[in-house]
Motif scaffolding. Structure first.
Motif, PDB file in Angstrom:
ATOM      1  N   GLY A  51       0.819  -1.200   0.000  1.00  0.00           N
ATOM      2  CA  GLY A  51       0.000   0.000   0.000  1.00  0.00           C
ATOM      3  C   GLY A  51       0.852   1.249   0.000  1.00  0.00           C
ATOM      4  O   GLY A  51       2.067   1.200  -0.204  1.00  0.00           O
ATOM      5  N   ARG A  52       0.193   2.368   0.239  1.00  0.00           N
ATOM      6  CA  ARG A  52       0.894   3.645   0.365  1.00  0.00           C
ATOM      7  C   ARG A  52       1.527   3.708   1.748  1.00  0.00           C
ATOM      8  O   ARG A  52       0.864   3.470   2.750  1.00  0.00           O
ATOM      9  N   LEU A  63       2.103   0.509   6.723  1.00  0.00           N
ATOM     10  CA  LEU A  63       1.339   0.162   5.528  1.00  0.00           C
ATOM     11  C   LEU A  63      -0.051  -0.305   5.939  1.00  0.00           C
ATOM     12  O   LEU A  63      -0.189  -1.335   6.606  1.00  0.00           O
ATOM     13  N   GLU A  64      -1.042   0.464   5.558  1.00  0.00           N
ATOM     14  CA  GLU A  64      -2.430   0.076   5.862  1.00  0.00           C
ATOM     15  C   GLU A  64      -2.606  -0.286   7.337  1.00  0.00           C
ATOM     16  O   GLU A  64      -3.257  -1.277   7.679  1.00  0.00           O
ATOM     17  N   GLY A 105       6.662   8.219  -3.434  1.00  0.00           N
ATOM     18  CA  GLY A 105       5.213   8.203  -3.610  1.00  0.00           C
ATOM     19  C   GLY A 105       4.660   6.929  -4.217  1.00  0.00           C
ATOM     20  O   GLY A 105       3.456   6.839  -4.462  1.00  0.00           O
ATOM     21  N   ARG A 106       5.525   5.961  -4.473  1.00  0.00           N
ATOM     22  CA  ARG A 106       5.055   4.724  -5.094  1.00  0.00           C
ATOM     23  C   ARG A 106       4.463   3.766  -4.052  1.00  0.00           C
ATOM     24  O   ARG A 106       4.697   3.907  -2.846  1.00  0.00           O
ATOM     25  N   VAL A 107       3.734   2.793  -4.532  1.00  0.00           N
ATOM     26  CA  VAL A 107       3.207   1.740  -3.657  1.00  0.00           C
ATOM     27  C   VAL A 107       4.369   0.905  -3.139  1.00  0.00           C
ATOM     28  O   VAL A 107       5.300   0.567  -3.878  1.00  0.00           O
ATOM     29  N   ALA A 127       9.811  -0.640  -3.350  1.00  0.00           N
ATOM     30  CA  ALA A 127       8.959   0.339  -4.025  1.00  0.00           C
ATOM     31  C   ALA A 127       9.146   0.068  -5.505  1.00  0.00           C
ATOM     32  O   ALA A 127      10.229   0.301  -6.046  1.00  0.00           O
TER      33      ALA A 127
END
Length: 202
Positions: A51-52, A63-64, A105-107, A127
């Protein structure tokens, strides 16, 4: 005068068919046991979080809702300072910024199968195709902490990141400031890693 005769050793006996069969059977049983153990580890503990990312510090992200500690590395603590060119600078904040920049900014995807005493997942994170654990050490914003010793040597030789000046290793800084030590990977970690590598498990 007596001459010393060369010592004669008895010829080595060949293994009997039954002994060879036993050795082969033992090898097969060991491989089967390792495969079973790897499968058990994979089913019971392996997790992938994606996730982000919210970056907490130089080696921890969320993450999440799942906190992940980047495994095998140790970055300066967020409030830690280092020394360069005769002055102090906020290397802990810079280590966090380095991780933010690497993610871009990538997942983020993290694989892990153990937790530390703070219940954080110990993860190998990426990433896209960028290995974040390895990249932080190569960039000089984290030191090896159970893994990535070769990458640390490269960063030190290039005087990258914190290697451009003087610093206390994060575990020494924590000890000096009354912080609890981060746990290093234990024997079980290395055994699990070896089994996963052997059988191609992620």
């Amino acid at each position: 005068m007596r001459r010393n005769r060369p010592r004669r050793f008895p010829p080595r006996s060949k293994r009997s068919p039954w002994r060879r069969l036993f050795d082969y059977g033992l090898t097969i049983a060991l491989v089967a046991f390792l495969a079973f153990l790897a499968a058990r580890l994979d089913r019971s503990a392996m997790r992938t979080e994606q996730g982000r990312a919210v970056v907490n510090d130089g080696d921890t992200l969320t993450l999440e809702g799942e906190r992940v500690r980047l495994r095998g590395i140790d970055a300066p603590e967020y409030t830690q300072t280092c020394r360069k060119a005769g002055g102090d600078y906020a290397c802990g904040r810079m280590a966090r910024k380095a991780l933010v920049d690497l993610i871009g900014g990538r997942v983020v995807s993290c694989d892990g199968w153990q937790r530390d005493r703070y219940n954080r997942l110990l993860g190998a994170c990426r990433a896209a195709d960028l290995d974040l654990n390895r990249s932080l050490v190569l960039a000089g914003w984290a030191v090896a902490y159970g893994n990535y010793a070769a990458e640390e040597r490269q960063a030190r030789a290039a005087r990258a990141g914190i290697w451009a000046g003087d610093f206390d290793r994060p575990q020494d800084w924590r000890r000096a400031h009354g912080r609890r030590a981060e746990p290093r990977p234990d024997v079980l970690s290395y055994v699990g890693d070896w089994i996963r590598h052997l059988f191609g498990l992620r």
